[in-house]
Design an enzyme around this catalytic site. Structure first.
Site, PDB file in Angstrom:
ATOM      1  CG  ASP A  57      33.986  33.670   6.028  1.00  0.00           C
ATOM      2  OD1 ASP A  57      34.639  32.699   5.618  1.00  0.00           O
ATOM      3  OD2 ASP A  57      32.918  33.561   6.663  1.00  0.00           O
ATOM      4  CE1 TYR A  62      27.348  31.644   7.451  1.00  0.00           C
ATOM      5  CE2 TYR A  62      28.886  33.246   6.562  1.00  0.00           C
ATOM      6  CZ  TYR A  62      28.634  32.153   7.359  1.00  0.00           C
ATOM      7  OH  TYR A  62      29.650  31.575   8.084  1.00  0.00           O
ATOM      8  CE  LYS A  87      32.508  29.772   6.073  1.00  0.00           C
ATOM      9  NZ  LYS A  87      31.963  31.135   5.830  1.00  0.00           N
ATOM     10  CG  HIS A 118      29.112  26.149   6.244  1.00  0.00           C
ATOM     11  ND1 HIS A 118      28.252  27.152   5.883  1.00  0.00           N
ATOM     12  CD2 HIS A 118      29.612  26.529   7.437  1.00  0.00           C
ATOM     13  CE1 HIS A 118      28.238  28.094   6.816  1.00  0.00           C
ATOM     14  NE2 HIS A 118      29.051  27.725   7.770  1.00  0.00           N
ATOM     15  CG  ASN A 158      32.076  24.084  11.645  1.00  0.00           C
ATOM     16  OD1 ASN A 158      32.461  24.630  12.684  1.00  0.00           O
ATOM     17  ND2 ASN A 158      31.331  24.711  10.742  1.00  0.00           N
ATOM     18  CE  LYS A 232      28.166  39.220  13.826  1.00  0.00           C
ATOM     19  NZ  LYS A 232      26.981  38.566  14.387  1.00  0.00           N
ATOM     20  CE  LYS A 236      32.947  54.770   7.342  1.00  0.00           C
ATOM     21  NZ  LYS A 236      34.108  55.409   7.938  1.00  0.00           N
TER      22      LYS A 236
END
Length: 298
Positions: A57, A62, A87, A118, A158, A232, A236
């Site tokens: 995503d 971003y 988005k 978004h 949203n 998120k 690792k």
């Protein structure tokens, strides 16, 4: 098989989507949205795909789509096996198809598997203030992107229930996915019931919420509720741990206890946008003036 660990669900348009993915938004610091450093997203994307993730995503906002594309290429996982979500930027709502084409260039792919609006709030192209664009008009551009094959599925992020109701009454192609914040503090029971009733898949950002410090062990993502989490991480070991959740189930009592934990508390609450006519969240008496606030480009 290709090493995928997460099963897939069928969306209302017939496409298949993994039930868990990797989020790539890096968050904010004292200067606002964090700058993406070289490899900071690319390397975790490669780790995730090698660990069995098959959904990534990202978003225009971003500023990491190029690194997502590089991470996918370096993973060795075939493009057709990776479900890419991106988005439409808040400042791009007048140019949906052209904006998606730019995202595709950055991602180094000819299509995305899921393209989302978004936010129903729109900003001017220079980020200097609000732009009032009816999200129904924005959605027409999303439908065109799907017709052109640039996005295999389209959806929203949203949006509140009344906005979804209005969209569903006035669209030609129904959204396949709604992405909103969902975690123990913000269970989104009403939205969850609405999306189930209307046949939209519910995807959860910030699935771990704000309950746990960095040394704590969060509860498993909320796949068992039928919600698709996108946790998120840039570590690792955490990336690998987050997808190893398909070998157990919570009991009914566990689910009830988690259900009742809800406090209707948002982690992501950009209340400085609340004067926009399409602001989707609860309003505050004193809006925050915080790190999310858009700043004019220099």
């Amino acid at each position: 098989m290709d090493g995928a660990k997460a099963p897939r669900i069928r969306l209302n348009d017939g496409n298949l989507m993994p039930v868990l993915g990797l989020g790539t938004f890096l968050g904010f610091d004292e200067n606002g949205q964090k700058e993406t450093k070289d490899g900071e997203v690319e390397v975790p994307v490669t780790w995730a795909l090698n660990a069995g993730y098959r959904m990534i995503d990202t978003a225009s906002a971003y500023k990491s789509e190029d690194q997502v594309g590089k991470g996918i290429a370096k993973s060795g996982v075939a493009r057709e096996n990776v479900f890419i979500v991106t988005k439409l930027g808040l400042h791009e709502q007048r140019t949906v198809v052209d904006s998606l084409k730019k995202s595709l260039q950055r991602l180094n792919t000819s299509y995305v598997d899921l393209y989302l609006i978004h936010n129903p709030v729109a900003l001017k192209p220079d980020h200097s203030g609000f732009d009032v664009i009816d999200y129904l008009d924005t959605w027409k551009g999303m439908e065109e992107a799907k017709r052109l094959g640039l996005a295999r599925s389209i959806g929203i992020s949203n949006f509140n229930i009344s906005q979804m109701e209005r969209l569903l009454k006035n669209c030609e192609i129904r959204p396949a996915v709604l992405q909103v914040e969902v975690n123990l503090n913000l269970a989104q029971h009403k939205i969850h019931e609405y999306t189930k009733r209307e046949g939209l898949a519910l995807m959860a950002y910030t699935p771990f919420g704000s309950l746990f410090d960095k040394t704590g062990v969060p509860p498993p993502p909320r796949v068992q509720r039928g919600i698709v989490p996108i946790p998120k991480s840039v570590r690792k070991e955490k990336i690998e741990e987050n997808i190893d959740i398909f070998d157990f189930e919570l009991t009914e009592n566990d689910m009830v206890e988690l259900y009742n934990f809800n406090k209707d508390y948002r982690v992501v609450w950009p209340s400085f946008w609340q004067d926009h006519p399409y602001y989707p969240f609860e309003k505050k008496d004193t809006p925050d003036d915080d790190l999310f606030k858009p700043k004019p480009k220099e």
